[in-house]
Write an enzyme that holds these catalytic residues in place. Structure first.
Site, PDB file in Angstrom:
ATOM      1  N   SER A 135       0.843  -1.203   0.000  1.00 42.70           N
ATOM      2  CA  SER A 135       0.000   0.000   0.000  1.00 42.70           C
ATOM      3  C   SER A 135       0.877   1.252   0.000  1.00 42.70           C
ATOM      4  CB  SER A 135      -0.905   0.001   1.242  1.00 42.70           C
ATOM      5  OG  SER A 135      -1.727  -1.141   1.239  1.00 42.70           O
ATOM      6  N   THR A 158       2.165  -9.886 -11.493  1.00 42.30           N
ATOM      7  CA  THR A 158       1.245 -10.578 -12.411  1.00 42.30           C
ATOM      8  C   THR A 158       1.873 -10.696 -13.795  1.00 42.30           C
ATOM      9  OG1 THR A 158      -0.644  -9.710 -11.209  1.00 42.30           O
ATOM     10  CG2 THR A 158      -1.073 -10.441 -13.455  1.00 42.30           C
ATOM     11  N   TYR A 187       9.802   9.914  -2.906  1.00 48.31           N
ATOM     12  CA  TYR A 187       9.074   9.504  -4.120  1.00 48.31           C
ATOM     13  C   TYR A 187       9.639  10.174  -5.379  1.00 48.31           C
ATOM     14  CZ  TYR A 187       6.396  13.902  -4.105  1.00 48.31           C
ATOM     15  OH  TYR A 187       6.036  15.211  -4.160  1.00 48.31           O
ATOM     16  N   GLY A 222      -5.980   1.794 -14.244  1.00 42.92           N
ATOM     17  CA  GLY A 222      -6.022   0.341 -14.032  1.00 42.92           C
ATOM     18  C   GLY A 222      -7.142  -0.075 -13.092  1.00 42.92           C
ATOM     19  N   LEU A 239     -26.323 -22.918  -5.572  1.00 42.93           N
ATOM     20  CA  LEU A 239     -26.054 -24.259  -6.100  1.00 42.93           C
ATOM     21  C   LEU A 239     -26.021 -25.328  -5.012  1.00 42.93           C
ATOM     22  CD1 LEU A 239     -25.179 -22.528  -8.644  1.00 42.93           C
ATOM     23  CD2 LEU A 239     -23.602 -24.382  -9.136  1.00 42.93           C
ATOM     24  N   GLY A 282     -24.854 -27.970  -2.429  1.00 44.43           N
ATOM     25  CA  GLY A 282     -23.654 -28.811  -2.320  1.00 44.43           C
ATOM     26  C   GLY A 282     -22.768 -28.721  -3.550  1.00 44.43           C
ATOM     27  N   GLU A 314      -3.918  -3.651  -7.024  1.00 47.00           N
ATOM     28  CA  GLU A 314      -4.082  -2.276  -7.542  1.00 47.00           C
ATOM     29  C   GLU A 314      -4.709  -1.359  -6.484  1.00 47.00           C
ATOM     30  OE1 GLU A 314      -4.855  -1.499 -11.575  1.00 47.00           O
ATOM     31  OE2 GLU A 314      -4.217  -3.486 -12.234  1.00 47.00           O
TER      32      GLU A 314
HETATM   33  C1  LIG Z   1      -2.416 -11.988  -6.985  1.00 43.71           C
HETATM   34  C2  LIG Z   1      -1.711 -10.675  -6.853  1.00 43.71           C
HETATM   35  C3  LIG Z   1      -1.265 -10.023  -7.992  1.00 43.71           C
HETATM   36  C4  LIG Z   1      -0.596  -8.814  -7.888  1.00 43.71           C
HETATM   37  N1  LIG Z   1      -0.097  -8.222  -9.020  1.00 43.71           N
HETATM   38  C5  LIG Z   1       0.729  -7.139  -8.889  1.00 43.71           C
HETATM   39  C6  LIG Z   1       1.411  -6.614 -10.042  1.00 43.71           C
HETATM   40  O1  LIG Z   1       1.252  -7.078 -11.176  1.00 43.71           O
HETATM   41  N2  LIG Z   1       2.260  -5.571  -9.853  1.00 43.71           N
HETATM   42  C7  LIG Z   1       2.472  -5.004  -8.629  1.00 43.71           C
HETATM   43  O2  LIG Z   1       3.254  -4.074  -8.539  1.00 43.71           O
HETATM   44  N3  LIG Z   1       1.830  -5.489  -7.537  1.00 43.71           N
HETATM   45  C8  LIG Z   1       0.971  -6.531  -7.634  1.00 43.71           C
HETATM   46  N4  LIG Z   1       0.340  -7.040  -6.535  1.00 43.71           N
HETATM   47  C9  LIG Z   1       0.581  -6.436  -5.223  1.00 43.71           C
HETATM   48  C10 LIG Z   1      -0.637  -5.733  -4.674  1.00 43.71           C
HETATM   49  O3  LIG Z   1      -0.857  -4.529  -5.376  1.00 43.71           O
HETATM   50  C11 LIG Z   1      -0.416  -5.524  -3.165  1.00 43.71           C
HETATM   51  O4  LIG Z   1      -0.524  -6.802  -2.565  1.00 43.71           O
HETATM   52  C12 LIG Z   1      -1.391  -4.556  -2.576  1.00 43.71           C
HETATM   53  O5  LIG Z   1      -1.137  -3.253  -3.009  1.00 43.71           O
HETATM   54  C13 LIG Z   1      -1.357  -4.582  -1.033  1.00 43.71           C
HETATM   55  O6  LIG Z   1      -0.056  -4.498  -0.567  1.00 43.71           O
HETATM   56  P1  LIG Z   1       0.463  -5.518   0.560  1.00 43.71           P
HETATM   57  O7  LIG Z   1       0.158  -6.883   0.072  1.00 43.71           O
HETATM   58  O8  LIG Z   1       1.861  -5.181   0.869  1.00 43.71           O
HETATM   59  O9  LIG Z   1      -0.464  -5.242   1.805  1.00 43.71           O
HETATM   60  P2  LIG Z   1      -0.244  -4.108   2.920  1.00 43.71           P
HETATM   61  O10 LIG Z   1      -0.004  -2.800   2.253  1.00 43.71           O
HETATM   62  O11 LIG Z   1       0.730  -4.581   3.922  1.00 43.71           O
HETATM   63  O12 LIG Z   1      -1.683  -4.068   3.574  1.00 43.71           O
HETATM   64  C14 LIG Z   1      -2.126  -5.040   4.520  1.00 43.71           C
HETATM   65  C15 LIG Z   1      -3.452  -4.540   5.089  1.00 43.71           C
HETATM   66  O13 LIG Z   1      -3.250  -3.282   5.755  1.00 43.71           O
HETATM   67  C16 LIG Z   1      -4.127  -2.312   5.223  1.00 43.71           C
HETATM   68  N5  LIG Z   1      -3.497  -0.995   5.278  1.00 43.71           N
HETATM   69  C17 LIG Z   1      -2.285  -0.646   4.779  1.00 43.71           C
HETATM   70  N6  LIG Z   1      -2.058   0.658   5.007  1.00 43.71           N
HETATM   71  C18 LIG Z   1      -3.169   1.140   5.633  1.00 43.71           C
HETATM   72  C19 LIG Z   1      -3.586   2.404   6.111  1.00 43.71           C
HETATM   73  N7  LIG Z   1      -2.805   3.483   5.957  1.00 43.71           N
HETATM   74  N8  LIG Z   1      -4.799   2.522   6.716  1.00 43.71           N
HETATM   75  C20 LIG Z   1      -5.595   1.452   6.844  1.00 43.71           C
HETATM   76  N9  LIG Z   1      -5.271   0.231   6.420  1.00 43.71           N
HETATM   77  C21 LIG Z   1      -4.087   0.077   5.814  1.00 43.71           C
HETATM   78  C22 LIG Z   1      -4.415  -2.765   3.811  1.00 43.71           C
HETATM   79  O14 LIG Z   1      -5.624  -2.217   3.311  1.00 43.71           O
HETATM   80  C23 LIG Z   1      -4.494  -4.279   3.995  1.00 43.71           C
HETATM   81  O15 LIG Z   1      -5.767  -4.615   4.485  1.00 43.71           O
HETATM   82  C24 LIG Z   1      -0.390  -8.235  -6.619  1.00 43.71           C
HETATM   83  C25 LIG Z   1      -0.852  -8.880  -5.479  1.00 43.71           C
HETATM   84  C26 LIG Z   1      -1.492 -10.084  -5.575  1.00 43.71           C
HETATM   85  C27 LIG Z   1      -1.954 -10.783  -4.315  1.00 43.71           C
END
Ligand SMILES: Cc1cc2nc3c(=O)[nH]c(=O)nc-3n(C[C@H](O)[C@H](O)[C@H](O)COP(=O)(O)OP(=O)(O)OC[C@H]3O[C@@H](n4cnc5c(N)ncnc54)[C@H](O)[C@@H]3O)c2cc1C
Length: 388
Positions: free
Chosen positions: A139, A165, A185, A249, A345, A347, A370
């Site tokens: 995030s 992905t 950034y 996206g 559906l 079972g 995303e």
């Molecule tokens: C199947 C899959 C495909 C993906 N494909 C891509 C891809 O092609 N390219 C790419 O770059 N990334 C990709 N991702 C990564 C995806 O974008 C991230 O998993 C996503 O952005 C969440 O980041 P994280 O998993 O680190 O979770 P975290 O950021 O650690 O979040 C964990 C939890 O904490 C919450 N949280 C975090 N910060 C806050 C806040 N400030 N306030 C409240 N809640 C908060 C989140 O909402 C979540 O519920 C993919 C992920 C998956 C699972």
């Protein structure tokens, strides 16, 4: 641009869009549907299906004709993702990432030389991937640690990306790295990295709950040499590319979730008409009718939000709030509808012989990638409350 009058109903499609959507639907139902279960179990795409996606022009929807693309619109890409997702959300995300992230970023930010090199390939046989996330930055994407150090005219990339992905299928990766962590950034820069570049390897593939045919892997950059000509956009402007492409996206993921919900609903409705209990088809019970009607209403609302966001984007109007809202809402609807479809559906909804258990598993990802649902709410709140 849509040729309908400015006052046309939002779900009304012009002739080209109807033709395009129906072609994608027929392809999905005839060619993809028979392969879905096997691809899910084997956790990989059928190679022939990816070739067909290219042949049908679905991997380069917005690429102009002069680069051999389909010269379609962003809205066409949304229709394609929706229609494919009703049959297989894994195929839908392959097409979504290719069009709404990778091609989109190149169309907006690439130099003429980069466009000449990559767009014709992306339209014909090159799959792309978009690599922003890392183990420590999801995030909080701009906390990324992958370094890009200048060495002469080149950059050397070192670090790891997670969750990427399309990584197994991709030949081109848009990789976000920082040229100087002290700049925050403003150091983030996007690079075009080709598969096979020295020092670049695809790491572990994730074993996922849903969209299992879609590959999600780690990327490893160990002193990967990238020529300066492979910088996408400007040095230090990668954050802008990431923000702008992800804003668009999100509408694609909204479409993926609407399509998934439509697919689940259609399976539930068909089954409710066929299955008899207490001497009647399930659909004759009012409780069943009301559940299906409620699901259909939610899908309609989500579709309107997705189409509106896409039309706003296409018209060059502000759409960030609508994009975040449509992804947030459509992913809720997809989860709810797929869950109810399993219940309709009974079972057999719980076993692999029917497609709804897979759609139920696939739905969960809509709230995660995303930008998680919390991140969408945060975007919406910031925009509506004038917060920074
Ligand atoms: C199947 C899959 C495909 C993906 N494909 C891509 C891809 O092609 N390219 C790419 O770059 N990334 C990709 N991702 C990564 C995806 O974008 C991230 O998993 C996503 O952005 C969440 O980041 P994280 O998993 O680190 O979770 P975290 O950021 O650690 O979040 C964990 C939890 O904490 C919450 N949280 C975090 N910060 C806050 C806040 N400030 N306030 C409240 N809640 C908060 C989140 O909402 C979540 O519920 C993919 C992920 C998956 C699972």
């Amino acid at each position: 641009m849509n040729t309908l009058s400015p006052n046309y109903p939002l779900t009304e499609l012009n002739e080209d869009e109807v033709l395009f959507r129906d072609t994608v639907r027929q392809f999905a139902e005839k060619d993809i549907a028979p392969l879905v279960r096997r691809m899910d179990e084997e956790q990989r795409f059928d190679a022939g299906i990816i070739r067909r996606l290219f042949e049908l022009g679905l991997m380069g929807i917005e690429i102009p004709e002069k680069y051999n693309g389909s010269a379609g619109t962003f809205f066409d890409a949304i229709l394609a993702v929706e229609s494919l997702s009703a049959v297989d959300p894994s195929i839908a995300v392959l097409v979504d990432v290719q069009n709404t992230l990778v091609v989109n970023a190149l169309l907006h930010w690439a130099t003429d030389a980069q466009k000449d090199r990559y767009l014709p390939q992306l339209a014909t046989d090159l799959t792309g991937a978009y690599a922003l996330s890392e183990a420590g930055s999801g995030s909080d994407a701009f906390a990324l640690q992958t370094r890009a150090e200048k060495r002469g005219e080149d950059y050397v990339l070192t670090g790891r990306k997670l969750w990427i992905t399309n990584s197994k299928e991709a030949g081109l990766f848009i990789v976000f790295a920082t040229v100087n962590p002290a700049l925050g950034y403003r150091g983030i820069t996007a690079f075009l990295v080709e598969k096979g570049a020295p020092g670049f390897a695809i790491g572990r593939k994730e074993d996922k709950l849903g969209i299992r045919a879609s590959s999600t892997c780690e990327l490893i950059f160990d002193g990967c040499l990238v020529p300066a000509t492979q910088v996408l956009g400007e040095i230090g402007k990668g954050y802008k590319i990431a923000i702008e492409t992800l804003n668009e996206g999100r509408i694609g993921i909204g479409a993926q979730m609407v399509g998934l919900a439509e697919g689940a609903w259609a399976h539930a409705a068909k089954y409710a008409k066929e299955r008899k209990q207490f001497g009647k088809a399930l659909v004759e019970f009012q409780a069943m009718q009301f559940q299906l009607a409620e699901m259909a209403t939610e899908i309609e609302a989500a579709r309107l939000m997705v189409y509106n966001a896409a039309r706003l984007k296409e018209a060059g109007l502000p759409f960030r709030k609508e994009a975040a809202m449509c992804k947030y809402f459509a992913s809720q609807v997809a989860e709810r509808v797929a869950s109810l479809a399993v219940e309709v559906l009974g079972g057999v909804g719980f076993v692999r012989d029917y497609p709804v258990e897979k759609l139920y598993r696939d739905a969960k990802i809509g709230k995660i990638y995303e930008g998680t649902s919390f991140m969408q709410l945060s975007v919406i709140a910031r925009l509506m409350l004038d917060l920074r």
